[in-house]
Design a protein around this motif. Structure first.
Motif, mmCIF file in Angstrom:
data_model
loop_
_atom_site.group_PDB
_atom_site.id
_atom_site.type_symbol
_atom_site.label_atom_id
_atom_site.label_comp_id
_atom_site.label_asym_id
_atom_site.label_seq_id
_atom_site.Cartn_x
_atom_site.Cartn_y
_atom_site.Cartn_z
ATOM 1 N N TRP A 180 0.811 -1.210 0.000
ATOM 2 C CA TRP A 180 0.000 0.000 0.000
ATOM 3 C C TRP A 180 0.851 1.269 0.000
ATOM 4 C CZ3 TRP A 180 0.868 3.263 4.068
ATOM 5 C CH2 TRP A 180 1.543 2.714 5.166
ATOM 6 N N TRP A 181 2.000 1.212 0.639
ATOM 7 C CA TRP A 181 2.874 2.365 0.782
ATOM 8 C C TRP A 181 3.450 2.851 -0.547
ATOM 9 C CZ3 TRP A 181 7.407 0.422 -1.062
ATOM 10 C CH2 TRP A 181 7.560 -0.969 -0.978
ATOM 11 N N ARG A 182 3.370 2.046 -1.600
ATOM 12 C CA ARG A 182 3.938 2.454 -2.885
ATOM 13 C C ARG A 182 3.133 3.573 -3.557
ATOM 14 N NH1 ARG A 182 8.032 -0.777 -4.782
ATOM 15 N NH2 ARG A 182 7.867 0.404 -6.725
ATOM 16 N N GLY A 183 1.853 3.660 -3.245
ATOM 17 C CA GLY A 183 1.046 4.686 -3.902
ATOM 18 C C GLY A 183 0.087 5.392 -2.976
ATOM 19 N N ALA A 184 0.327 5.323 -1.675
ATOM 20 C CA ALA A 184 -0.628 5.843 -0.703
ATOM 21 C C ALA A 184 -0.640 7.366 -0.647
ATOM 22 C CB ALA A 184 -0.312 5.286 0.682
ATOM 23 N N ALA A 185 -1.793 7.912 -0.249
ATOM 24 C CA ALA A 185 -1.918 9.312 0.143
ATOM 25 C C ALA A 185 -1.928 9.331 1.665
ATOM 26 C CB ALA A 185 -3.194 9.922 -0.414
ATOM 27 N N ILE A 186 -0.901 9.920 2.262
ATOM 28 C CA ILE A 186 -0.679 9.840 3.702
ATOM 29 C C ILE A 186 -0.826 11.235 4.319
ATOM 30 C CG2 ILE A 186 0.980 9.201 5.498
ATOM 31 C CD1 ILE A 186 2.260 7.343 3.281
ATOM 32 N N TYR A 187 -1.620 11.329 5.352
ATOM 33 C CA TYR A 187 -1.952 12.599 5.997
ATOM 34 C C TYR A 187 -1.174 12.706 7.298
ATOM 35 C CZ TYR A 187 -5.124 16.317 7.751
ATOM 36 O OH TYR A 187 -5.673 17.489 8.232
ATOM 37 N N GLN A 188 -0.419 13.791 7.436
ATOM 38 C CA GLN A 188 0.383 13.984 8.641
ATOM 39 C C GLN A 188 -0.441 14.664 9.726
ATOM 40 O OE1 GLN A 188 3.860 16.459 8.201
ATOM 41 N NE2 GLN A 188 4.313 16.435 10.391
ATOM 42 N N VAL A 189 -0.519 14.014 10.894
ATOM 43 C CA VAL A 189 -1.253 14.550 12.035
ATOM 44 C C VAL A 189 -0.266 15.032 13.097
ATOM 45 C CG1 VAL A 189 -2.924 14.073 13.867
ATOM 46 C CG2 VAL A 189 -3.201 13.010 11.616
ATOM 47 N N TYR A 190 -0.279 16.334 13.349
ATOM 48 C CA TYR A 190 0.467 16.927 14.451
ATOM 49 C C TYR A 190 -0.530 17.033 15.603
ATOM 50 C CZ TYR A 190 4.052 19.881 16.620
ATOM 51 O OH TYR A 190 5.042 20.390 17.450
ATOM 52 N N VAL A 191 -0.551 16.003 16.454
ATOM 53 C CA VAL A 191 -1.652 15.784 17.400
ATOM 54 C C VAL A 191 -1.964 17.033 18.219
ATOM 55 C CG1 VAL A 191 -2.420 14.450 19.395
ATOM 56 C CG2 VAL A 191 -1.176 13.317 17.553
ATOM 57 N N ARG A 192 -0.945 17.698 18.671
ATOM 58 C CA ARG A 192 -1.128 18.847 19.557
ATOM 59 C C ARG A 192 -1.988 19.942 18.930
ATOM 60 N NH1 ARG A 192 4.033 22.044 22.214
ATOM 61 N NH2 ARG A 192 3.003 22.787 24.114
ATOM 62 N N GLY A 233 -3.496 11.649 25.905
ATOM 63 C CA GLY A 233 -4.344 10.525 26.259
ATOM 64 C C GLY A 233 -3.553 9.393 26.875
ATOM 65 N N THR A 234 -3.967 8.170 26.586
ATOM 66 C CA THR A 234 -3.362 6.977 27.168
ATOM 67 C C THR A 234 -2.982 6.000 26.056
ATOM 68 O OG1 THR A 234 -5.468 5.803 27.339
ATOM 69 C CG2 THR A 234 -4.844 7.238 29.194
ATOM 70 N N LEU A 235 -2.261 4.962 26.464
ATOM 71 C CA LEU A 235 -1.922 3.913 25.514
ATOM 72 C C LEU A 235 -3.193 3.263 24.970
ATOM 73 C CD1 LEU A 235 0.192 2.190 24.077
ATOM 74 C CD2 LEU A 235 0.266 0.716 26.114
ATOM 75 N N ALA A 236 -4.186 3.091 25.812
ATOM 76 C CA ALA A 236 -5.457 2.514 25.352
ATOM 77 C C ALA A 236 -6.106 3.414 24.298
ATOM 78 C CB ALA A 236 -6.402 2.315 26.531
ATOM 79 N N ASP A 237 -5.982 4.733 24.459
ATOM 80 C CA ASP A 237 -6.513 5.662 23.450
ATOM 81 C C ASP A 237 -5.804 5.468 22.111
ATOM 82 O OD1 ASP A 237 -8.319 6.902 25.188
ATOM 83 O OD2 ASP A 237 -6.806 8.333 25.885
ATOM 84 N N ALA A 238 -4.483 5.303 22.161
ATOM 85 C CA ALA A 238 -3.726 5.099 20.925
ATOM 86 C C ALA A 238 -4.127 3.799 20.248
ATOM 87 C CB ALA A 238 -2.226 5.117 21.222
ATOM 88 N N GLU A 239 -4.264 2.746 21.026
ATOM 89 C CA GLU A 239 -4.674 1.457 20.467
ATOM 90 C C GLU A 239 -6.061 1.546 19.835
ATOM 91 O OE1 GLU A 239 -2.197 -1.425 23.577
ATOM 92 O OE2 GLU A 239 -4.252 -0.851 24.014
ATOM 93 N N LEU A 298 -5.630 12.534 21.321
ATOM 94 C CA LEU A 298 -6.000 11.379 20.506
ATOM 95 C C LEU A 298 -7.511 11.227 20.406
ATOM 96 C CD1 LEU A 298 -3.328 8.723 21.565
ATOM 97 C CD2 LEU A 298 -3.210 10.504 19.826
ATOM 98 N N ALA A 299 -8.228 11.575 21.454
ATOM 99 C CA ALA A 299 -9.686 11.533 21.366
ATOM 100 C C ALA A 299 -10.184 12.533 20.331
ATOM 101 C CB ALA A 299 -10.301 11.830 22.735
ATOM 102 N N GLY A 300 -9.505 13.675 20.225
ATOM 103 C CA GLY A 300 -9.861 14.645 19.197
ATOM 104 C C GLY A 300 -9.646 14.093 17.806
ATOM 105 N N VAL A 301 -8.543 13.381 17.609
ATOM 106 C CA VAL A 301 -8.297 12.765 16.302
ATOM 107 C C VAL A 301 -9.382 11.734 15.997
ATOM 108 C CG1 VAL A 301 -6.682 11.463 14.881
ATOM 109 C CG2 VAL A 301 -5.807 13.143 16.516
ATOM 110 N N ARG A 302 -9.722 10.909 16.993
ATOM 111 C CA ARG A 302 -10.767 9.898 16.775
ATOM 112 C C ARG A 302 -12.082 10.552 16.361
ATOM 113 N NH1 ARG A 302 -11.681 6.347 21.772
ATOM 114 N NH2 ARG A 302 -13.183 5.371 20.362
ATOM 115 N N SER A 303 -12.395 11.694 16.956
ATOM 116 C CA SER A 303 -13.653 12.366 16.628
ATOM 117 C C SER A 303 -13.664 12.896 15.206
ATOM 118 C CB SER A 303 -13.900 13.518 17.602
ATOM 119 O OG SER A 303 -13.052 14.630 17.344
ATOM 120 N N ARG A 304 -12.484 13.098 14.620
ATOM 121 C CA ARG A 304 -12.391 13.644 13.267
ATOM 122 C C ARG A 304 -12.039 12.582 12.219
ATOM 123 N NH1 ARG A 304 -14.921 18.591 13.291
ATOM 124 N NH2 ARG A 304 -14.250 19.807 15.112
#
Length: 537
Positions: A7-19, A78-84, A32-38
């Motif tokens: 997939w990485w050969r042609g992917a469109a990848i979006y950079q998230v600066y979490v803060r 957040g927490t490790l559980a949030d990341a997972e 991370l909860a904010g990212v999940r909501s979006r």
């Protein structure tokens, strides 16, 4: 046919600066909860993967690139559980996750460095780093003349008299990769995140990891740098590749490799090393047809022999935002000359940024999109000095404006700050960096129903890129014509991309259908600073 595990050969990848992405708990800091909501927004945008800047426990001396513990999440995020959960939720929407690894250094609050300081000179604990005696009559001078990337010396003295190496901020001591524990720990960190579903890692400062153990001075007037691009570095990435390939599906390794020599750059992409590496030649290239044509051609020429796909990126968390940079007289980028206050024409910069979006999304390989580029955000160049956190700014006493101007929190909705960035509208929901008050027309909400907005341009382009058989990985061929116009076909198909970097309208190549344009055509011709995607049967 591209295999799913590639997939990485042609992917469109979006950079998230979490803060700075989205704040779910209303404290003014993205999480991370904010990212999940979006995630629905990102799925609708049409990206294939998310690359997260470091989200680990860190004192944040350098925006999280001073990692104190890779197995814990920064409590503000957040927490490790949030990341997972975020990794799992994104994957349900067809979006993979790439995490950031910083192998060159750790935080000065990392357990290893604290142990090294406590253990004293000559201890095994200090062997994980580069502790040395100083020069001069009483060891009062640094061990060599190496510079820090952030200004000043790359050495700091500790109370017992020894010095330690830090090629970045003093809070980021460099690791000694000759030490087996350093290698073993990083392989365990890779496993930790691969086991939690990460599809790959982005490797920060990938060419900096190995150092000449003799620590010789840099000889001015030569290109030799004893702290970058050492031959022994490739053994490290070969071992990482074996580890990544041991997973099913294999995980991807993506390097941040700043090297002027394209042949040296390509060595990192040999079949048993990294899968891809960032293309900084394209990112820093001026808005000039000849220079861009040369950069694109050189990039593809270098990647072809090693069988690696190219990557294309217009901006990231370190670079002046595209609409500001492209509106200046000098449209290139160089850290050595970065400055704020340079006159810029944002309307011109926006037209060029729209055209550049179609140009980069049509090129063969993968593409990276930095958060906010799809909204056409400009660089914020008037941040008050008291809110700037970037060590580049502080270590140069403000001579370097730093990188916080491209890290201002995103505007999502509404007519005044925080523009929906924070879930809470209470008085204490002040973003960690202030947003310009005139960003109401740049919010995602204001653009979502505007067919001419930057957001809608990116949505349509990414949708076409995902569904059109000519786009993504593959080949391209230049079309002859006006030297100020870039025109090429993809994969021997009827797809053509054409971008007019000249000053007068240009005729379109033969076509049956106009698929997408970055701006309106003029009597069937392509205006200056405009790009188009065409199809011919």
């Amino acid at each position: 046919m591209l295999q799913a595990h590639e997939w990485w050969r042609g992917a469109a990848i979006y950079q998230v600066y979490v803060r700075s992405f989205a704040d779910a708990d209303g404290d003014g800091v993205g999480d991370l909860a904010g990212v999940r909501s979006r995630l629905p927004y990102l799925a609708r945008l049409g990206v294939d993967a998310l690359w997260f800047n470091p989200w680990y426990a860190s004192p944040m001396a350098d925006g999280g690139y001073d990692v104190a513990d890779y197995r814990r999440i920064h409590p503000a995020f957040g927490t490790l559980a949030d990341a997972e959960q975020l990794i799992a939720d994104a994957l349900e929407l067809g979006i993979r996750t790439i995490v950031d690894i910083v192998p060159n250094h750790v935080s000065d609050q990392h357990d290893w460095f604290r142990q090294a300081l406590a253990a004293g000179p000559g201890s095994p604990e200090r062997d994980r780093f580069w502790f040395r005696e100083g020069r001069g009559t009483a060891g009062e001078l640094p061990p060599n003349n190496w510079p820090s990337q952030f200004g000043g010396s790359a050495w700091t003295r500790v109370p017992d008299g020894q010095w330690y190496l830090h090629r970045f901020a003093s809070q980021q001591p460099d690791l000694n990769w000759q030490h087996p524990e350093v290698r073993r720990e990083h392989e365990e960190v890779l496993r930790f995140w691969f086991d939690r579903g990460a599809a790959g890692v982005r490797i920060d400062s990938a060419a900096e990891v190995a150092k000449d153990p003799l620590l010789p001075d840099v000889v001015e007037g030569t290109d030799e740098r004893p702290y970058i691009d050492r031959d022994e570095i490739h053994d490290i990435y070969r071992s990482w590749r074996k580890l990544a390939d041991s997973y099913s599906p294999p995980r991807a390794l993506i390097g941040e490799v700043w090297l002027p020599d394209p042949d040296r750059f390509a060595r990192y992409l040999r079949p048993d090393e990294l899968h891809t590496a960032f293309n900084f030649g394209f990112l820093s290239c001026p808005w000039d047809a000849d220079r861009l044509r040369e950069t694109i051609t050189t990039t593809l020429t270098v990647h072809t022999p090693v069988g690696a796909p190219a990557t294309w990126v217009l901006a990231n968390h370190d670079i002046t935002r595209t609409v500001t940079r492209y509106g200046r007289a000098d449209t290139g980028f160089d850290f050595a000359t970065k400055a704020h206050g340079i006159p810029t024409d944002l309307e011109l910069g926006t037209r060029r940024a729209r055209a550049a979006a179609l140009l980069s999304l049509a090129l063969p390989g993968s593409v990276y999109l930095y958060q906010g580029e799809e909204l056409g955000l400009p660089e914020v160049e008037d941040l008050p000095a008291e809110v700037i956190e970037d060590p580049m700014y502080h270590r140069t006493a403000g001579a370097d404006p730093g990188r916080d101007g491209c890290r201002v929190p995103l505007p999502w909705s509404g007519t005044e700050p925080p523009f929906g960035f924070s879930a809470s509208a209470s008085d204490d929901a002040v973003p960690w960096l202030p947003q310009p008050r005139d960003w109401s027309h740049r919010t995602a909400e204001s653009q979502v129903n505007d067919p001419d907005s930057m957001l809608q341009l990116y949505r349509r382009a990414l949708q076409l890129r995902r569904t059109h058989p000519a786009l993504g990985d593959g080949t391209m061929g230049w079309l002859p014509g006006d030297p100020t116009v870039l025109a090429f076909t993809r994969n021997g198909s009827g797809f053509t991309c054409v971008a007019n970097l000249g000053t007068t309208p240009a005729p379109l190549p033969p076509h049956d259908e106009v698929l997408l344009t970055s701006g309106p055509l003029a009597d069937g011709q392509l205006p200056p600073e405009t790009a188009a995607w065409l199809h011919a049967s």
